[in-house]
Design an enzyme around this catalytic site. Structure first.
Site, PDB file in Angstrom:
ATOM      1  N   PRO A 202     -41.224  10.492  41.719  1.00  0.00           N
ATOM      2  CG  PRO A 202     -38.952  10.984  41.372  1.00  0.00           C
ATOM      3  CD  PRO A 202     -40.358  11.476  41.391  1.00  0.00           C
ATOM      4  CD  GLU A 203     -44.258   7.294  46.385  1.00  0.00           C
ATOM      5  OE1 GLU A 203     -44.300   6.338  47.149  1.00  0.00           O
ATOM      6  OE2 GLU A 203     -45.355   7.999  45.772  1.00  0.00           O
TER       7      GLU A 203
END
Length: 268
Positions: free
Chosen positions: A2-3
DNA sequence: CCCGTGCCCTGGCGGC
DNA sequence: TGCCGCCAGGGCACGG
């Protein structure tokens, strides 16, 4: 992994579900992930007022304190009815409506902290967090980068410069800005930094739009996997043709990170 | 202060 | 086929 866009998708999914729910109890199954000693006691009887995000950090705003959550590589949230503990579930929040919010993380890299409203931005881990690209002043970023002697890839991954980009979106930003990941930050021009910031904003916005399209029922996985992987131009595209010039994309190491680059389009 | 290295952790994959 | 070793990676501590 996850960014910013995936974390924003999680935030948008969780907030309406958890708003005004009170935490009645918490179970922690892997203590290393929790950096606040009396984590459980501090959360009991706290009501979730809202959920914010700074870079890749989720910020749960409670009655009179703040819980910071970082998903790192593989962290995920689920909302379910109470059930037997599954493998890789490391933190469980019991809510006053009878449901449980579960934090799932195969690699146990995620971290949690509790902070006060007074100082949560003034201490680790948010103290030195840089602005998100859409809030960044390119002139300021330019001056910072000119003083440093690292590759642009490392600079864009450094959350103290700008917050939110990870390995995937850095590769995509650099491709769109036509800059080589190994280019030294001290050699950047103002125009190149302006281009980097602009393309970072565009890539993140586009990904948020697509991440938002895959939100599922809140009884299912509260997902971190949107549809942006279909839009990637270089990341994971080793040996495939560059979408602009058809040259084969190569995979190299930059600052210890796997990095995808078009050797023709991206200039040092 | 600046930068490089190692650590945390485990599923999955390459090599034999 | 099966097993072993190693790699991936975000953020931070540490050392030169």
């Amino acid at each position: 992994m996850p960014e910013l866009p995936e974390v924003e998708t999680v935030r948008r999914t969780l907030e309406p579900i958890l708003k005004d729910k009170t935490i009645v109890d918490v179970a922690v199954y892997h203590q290393n992930m929790v950096e606040t000693p009396d984590f459980i006691e501090q959360l009991k009887n706290q009501t979730i007022k809202s959920i914010d995000r700074m870079g890749k950090f989720l910020i749960f705003k409670l009655n009179d304190k703040v819980m910071i959550s970082h998903l790192r590589m593989e962290g995920k949230y689920f909302l379910t009815d109470p059930r037997k503990k599954h493998p890789h579930e490391h933190v469980v929040f019991y809510l006053d409506n009878g449901q449980t919010l579960i934090y799932h993380d195969v690699r146990k890299f995620g971290k949690f902290q509790i902070r006060s409203y007074e100082n949560y931005r003034k201490v680790s881990p948010l103290l030195k967090l840089g602005p998100e690209p859409k809030e960044a002043n390119p002139q300021v970023i330019y001056k910072q980068l000119k003083k440093r002697h690292i590759t642009i890839k490392q600079a864009l991954l450094d959350q103290h410069v700008m917050a939110g980009l990870g390995n995937i979106y850095v590769d995509e930003t650099l491709f769109r800005a036509q800059l080589h990941p190994q280019k030294n930050t001290s050699t950047l021009t103002k125009k190149q930094v302006e281009s980097l910031v602009k393309h970072a904003i565009d890539v993140l916005n586009h990904a948020i739009e697509l991440g938002g399209s895959t939100i599922r029922s809140y009884y299912a996985t509260i997902g971190v996997d949107g549809k942006f992987q279909n839009e990637l131009k270089v990341h994971t595209k080793k040996d495939e043709p560059c979408p602009v010039c058809q040259t084969q994309i190569i995979k190299i190491k930059v600052g210890g990170r796997g990095t995808y680059v078009c050797p023709r389009c991206q200039k040092k």
